[in-house]
Write a protein that holds these residues in place. Sequence first.
Motif, PDB file in Angstrom:
ATOM      1  N   LYS A  22       0.837  -1.129   0.133  1.00 34.72           N
ATOM      2  CA  LYS A  22       0.080   0.176  -0.070  1.00 34.72           C
ATOM      3  C   LYS A  22       0.667   1.368  -0.018  1.00 34.72           C
ATOM      4  N   LYS A  23       0.253   2.294  -0.566  1.00 33.60           N
ATOM      5  CA  LYS A  23       1.079   3.709  -0.700  1.00 33.60           C
ATOM      6  C   LYS A  23       0.371   4.565   0.126  1.00 33.60           C
ATOM      7  N   ILE A  24       0.814   4.970   1.112  1.00 30.14           N
ATOM      8  CA  ILE A  24       0.088   5.952   2.164  1.00 30.14           C
ATOM      9  C   ILE A  24       0.855   7.492   1.909  1.00 30.14           C
ATOM     10  N   LEU A  25      -0.095   8.425   2.253  1.00 35.15           N
ATOM     11  CA  LEU A  25       0.446   9.652   2.233  1.00 35.15           C
ATOM     12  C   LEU A  25       0.497  10.154   3.550  1.00 35.15           C
ATOM     13  N   LEU A  26       1.643  10.662   4.338  1.00 35.68           N
ATOM     14  CA  LEU A  26       1.784  11.011   5.623  1.00 35.68           C
ATOM     15  C   LEU A  26       1.563  12.478   5.760  1.00 35.68           C
ATOM     16  N   ILE A  27       0.781  13.078   6.274  1.00 33.56           N
ATOM     17  CA  ILE A  27       0.376  14.475   6.473  1.00 33.56           C
ATOM     18  C   ILE A  27       0.789  15.011   7.721  1.00 33.56           C
ATOM     19  N   ALA A  28       1.852  15.771   7.979  1.00 33.23           N
ATOM     20  CA  ALA A  28       2.203  16.400   9.128  1.00 33.23           C
ATOM     21  C   ALA A  28       1.808  17.591   9.339  1.00 33.23           C
ATOM     22  N   THR A  29       1.351  17.887  10.680  1.00 34.62           N
ATOM     23  CA  THR A  29       0.699  19.230  11.072  1.00 34.62           C
ATOM     24  C   THR A  29       1.373  19.886  12.235  1.00 34.62           C
ATOM     25  N   GLY A  30       2.358  19.286  12.971  1.00 34.34           N
ATOM     26  CA  GLY A  30       2.876  19.708  14.042  1.00 34.34           C
ATOM     27  C   GLY A  30       2.288  18.949  15.137  1.00 34.34           C
ATOM     28  N   GLY A  31       1.894  19.601  16.473  1.00 34.96           N
ATOM     29  CA  GLY A  31       1.561  18.784  17.690  1.00 34.96           C
ATOM     30  C   GLY A  31       2.577  18.410  18.342  1.00 34.96           C
ATOM     31  N   THR A  32       2.310  17.741  19.635  1.00 35.71           N
ATOM     32  CA  THR A  32       3.302  17.082  20.413  1.00 35.71           C
ATOM     33  C   THR A  32       4.197  16.096  19.810  1.00 35.71           C
ATOM     34  N   ILE A  33       3.704  15.331  18.989  1.00 34.21           N
ATOM     35  CA  ILE A  33       4.343  14.348  18.381  1.00 34.21           C
ATOM     36  C   ILE A  33       5.588  14.836  17.635  1.00 34.21           C
ATOM     37  N   ALA A  34       5.403  15.920  17.144  1.00 32.43           N
ATOM     38  CA  ALA A  34       6.523  16.625  16.390  1.00 32.43           C
ATOM     39  C   ALA A  34       7.334  17.611  17.138  1.00 32.43           C
ATOM     40  N   LYS A  59       9.742  19.999  20.032  1.00 24.69           N
ATOM     41  CA  LYS A  59      10.872  19.772  20.705  1.00 24.69           C
ATOM     42  C   LYS A  59      10.851  20.662  21.838  1.00 24.69           C
ATOM     43  N   TYR A  60      11.588  20.245  22.851  1.00 28.47           N
ATOM     44  CA  TYR A  60      11.866  21.184  23.793  1.00 28.47           C
ATOM     45  C   TYR A  60      12.716  22.569  23.524  1.00 28.47           C
ATOM     46  N   SER A  61      12.261  23.601  24.303  1.00 27.87           N
ATOM     47  CA  SER A  61      12.812  25.201  23.788  1.00 27.87           C
ATOM     48  C   SER A  61      12.563  25.819  25.149  1.00 27.87           C
ATOM     49  N   SER A  62      13.226  26.823  25.307  1.00 28.17           N
ATOM     50  CA  SER A  62      13.179  27.682  26.546  1.00 28.17           C
ATOM     51  C   SER A  62      11.788  28.283  26.798  1.00 28.17           C
ATOM     52  N   GLU A  63      10.891  28.222  25.537  1.00 28.91           N
ATOM     53  CA  GLU A  63       9.580  28.654  25.562  1.00 28.91           C
ATOM     54  C   GLU A  63       8.612  27.568  25.915  1.00 28.91           C
ATOM     55  N   GLY A  64       9.091  26.468  26.078  1.00 29.92           N
ATOM     56  CA  GLY A  64       8.229  25.135  26.281  1.00 29.92           C
ATOM     57  C   GLY A  64       8.198  24.284  25.074  1.00 29.92           C
ATOM     58  N   LEU A  65       7.369  23.296  25.025  1.00 25.65           N
ATOM     59  CA  LEU A  65       7.367  22.439  23.747  1.00 25.65           C
ATOM     60  C   LEU A  65       6.788  23.159  22.629  1.00 25.65           C
ATOM     61  N   LYS A  66       7.266  23.066  21.374  1.00 23.07           N
ATOM     62  CA  LYS A  66       6.632  23.735  20.300  1.00 23.07           C
ATOM     63  C   LYS A  66       7.156  22.825  19.029  1.00 23.07           C
ATOM     64  N   PRO A  67       6.350  22.546  18.018  1.00 18.95           N
ATOM     65  CA  PRO A  67       6.651  21.836  16.743  1.00 18.95           C
ATOM     66  C   PRO A  67       7.901  22.152  16.174  1.00 18.95           C
ATOM     67  N   GLY A  68       8.424  21.184  15.752  1.00 23.22           N
ATOM     68  CA  GLY A  68      10.054  21.598  14.903  1.00 23.22           C
ATOM     69  C   GLY A  68      10.468  20.340  14.355  1.00 23.22           C
ATOM     70  N   ILE A  69       9.778  19.223  14.358  1.00 19.77           N
ATOM     71  CA  ILE A  69      10.360  17.841  13.628  1.00 19.77           C
ATOM     72  C   ILE A  69       9.442  17.773  12.328  1.00 19.77           C
ATOM     73  N   THR A  70      10.213  17.586  11.500  1.00 23.94           N
ATOM     74  CA  THR A  70       9.545  17.459  10.004  1.00 23.94           C
ATOM     75  C   THR A  70       8.854  16.141   9.696  1.00 23.94           C
ATOM     76  N   SER A  71       8.275  16.251   8.728  1.00 23.21           N
ATOM     77  CA  SER A  71       7.511  15.016   8.220  1.00 23.21           C
ATOM     78  C   SER A  71       8.397  13.860   8.145  1.00 23.21           C
TER      79      SER A  71
END
Length: 334
Positions: free
Chosen positions: A2-14, A16-28
Amino acid sequence: MKKILLIATGGTIASKYSSEGLKPGITSEELLAYVPEIREFCMVDTVQPFELDSTNVCQEHWLILERVIEEAYDRYHGFVVCHGTDTMAYTAAALSYLIQNNRKPVVVTGAQKPINLEITDARANLRDSLRFASDDRAYGVNIVFDGKVIAGTRAKKERSKSYNAFSSINYPDIAVIQEHRIIFYIEDHFRLTEPVRFYHRMNRRVLLLKMIPGMDGRVLNMLADEYDAVIIESFGVGGLPTYGQHDFLEAIDNWCSQGKKMIMATQVTHEGSDMAVYQVGKAIKERFPIIEAFDMTLEATVTKVMWLLEQNLSGEEFKKEFYRTINHDVLLVE
């Protein structure tokens, strides 16, 4: 395979920790690298239409996701949307109305911990989601989380930190995923007879109003100019108080006389509403053209109203369509 399209939108799963708290930063592409074992059962392409904490996800982003899936629909067997958990249930419900008669799986998933941590639920959730999206029996919009498959219109986030964050409300889980096995409890894809249909508009002028003791009808009068529909989270099985000089009857009459929609729901998570039980609900329902949410989740009720308001329906047509079951969203109807 099967061929699947992964659509990344951010969120906790993606995130990273920063001085401002968790924020999206991991790419698809980086997300996919954490689950190399999925190459055994599917091929995955990735796309990232936006990168947000799901607190910032709203109607415009649901429409973006719908367009991404519509444009890629014929090229893939299924779709996995990586999303933050806080508004995930709203997104899954919205996609259920924006993409109907869908014979292909659209899986929404995420995590309570970022995927780059040593101890996390993210890798299991992503792997399970890709596995489910690759299954011949999977179809429609579902949330896959903590080994459970939940209909997109029935999910609710009930825990803020635990891995078992989501529950299916007033409806069974569609399936469970145990290692490499998918055990289906509900298989009803054969009921789909119409071609897939995509919708491209949602009305933002919808309010969810939670009742508290002491609230009176003035609040509805203040809001009438700003909204086209209100969903009232009433007490118990459904009803409104009649105390004070500003009870709700006059406010409801004013609201309905302007052709605005009023939907009565309940603050109680399980078992739904039934306005006919008590006088405080029955009298209102018999007098005014109020729609009742019954066993629907608040997330499904909100997004269904947003979708329906853009369909140019008469009052009776609106009510009929509201009670039409879409992706398992409502069973108890009048």
